[in-house]
Design an enzyme around this catalytic site. Structure first.
Site, PDB file in Angstrom:
ATOM      1  N   HIS A 107       0.655  -1.374  -0.057  1.00 59.15           N
ATOM      2  CA  HIS A 107       0.133  -0.137  -0.078  1.00 59.15           C
ATOM      3  C   HIS A 107       1.031   1.259  -0.043  1.00 59.15           C
ATOM      4  CE1 HIS A 107      -3.913  -1.944   0.925  1.00 59.15           C
ATOM      5  NE2 HIS A 107      -3.255  -2.942   1.278  1.00 59.15           N
ATOM      6  N   GLU A 148       3.032  -0.013   4.242  1.00 54.60           N
ATOM      7  CA  GLU A 148       2.754   1.236   3.707  1.00 54.60           C
ATOM      8  C   GLU A 148       4.213   2.027   3.111  1.00 54.60           C
ATOM      9  OE1 GLU A 148      -0.081   2.864   3.096  1.00 54.60           O
ATOM     10  OE2 GLU A 148      -1.686   2.063   4.806  1.00 54.60           O
TER      11      GLU A 148
END
Length: 187
Positions: free
Chosen positions: A87, A152
């Site tokens: 992500h 992330e």
């Protein structure tokens, strides 16, 4: 043989298309990094790899819930040994920068794997290591039958992170791969 399921977060169109900032779409970055990470892993005889999205326009599910379920079900039915969801972060604070990893619990084998991946990412990209976070509410972490982590990689809302994510996906793939080699003691 270590079976790794790489989930390239988000879909090409709604539902679950994900964020866009600084002219960069999260789904494009996650797709590119995922393909490159899979190539690195496949070149190593210790790994077997599957991707959630095998083409840039592959759409998973017809809603946010079915998109997430499709990813988890593919990993569970294989069955994978580890699940890595890729992500890109976003923040209203455009100076927020760096990589972080979310796991279900601190006792999961995903926790030390995440720590190793963060070191690999920092070394390969120069982005700050923002640390590990426990997020048992995240569907892909709580519904997988194997250690799972959500990476992330950087902030799309930070112009410098966004530039690096869009122009140098290989460094992110290499950083994650190097972290995995360290964790699995294959260096």
């Amino acid at each position: 043989m270590i079976k790794i399921f790489i989930d390239q977060g988000h879909n090409p169109t709604m539902p679950n298309a994900g964020a866009e900032a600084n002219g960069v779409r999260v789904l494009d970055v996650t797709y590119e990094v995922g393909v490159r990470l899979a190539d690195l892993l496949r070149a190593n005889p210790n790994f077997e790899v599957r991707l959630s999205r095998n083409s840039p326009d592959e759409q998973l599910g017809t809603s946010n819930a079915t998109s997430l379920a499709a990813r988890v079900n593919a990993a569970n039915s294989w069955p994978a040994d580890y699940f890595i969801s890729l992500h890109c972060n976003a923040s209203t604070n455009t100076t927020a920068s760096g990589s972080e990893v979310y796991v279900y619990s601190e006792t999961s084998p995903a926790f030390p794997l995440g720590e190793a991946i963060l070191v690999g990412l920092q070394n390969a990209t120069g982005l700050r290591n923002r640390g590990m976070f426990i997020r048992p509410s995240l569907y892909v972490l709580r519904r997988t039958n194997m250690p799972a982590l959500l990476v992330e990689m950087g902030y799309l809302t930070n112009p410098e992170d966004a530039r690096l994510l869009s122009t140098d996906p290989q460094s992110f793939a290499r950083g994650i791969y190097n972290g995995m080699l360290s964790y699995f003691q294959l260096t």
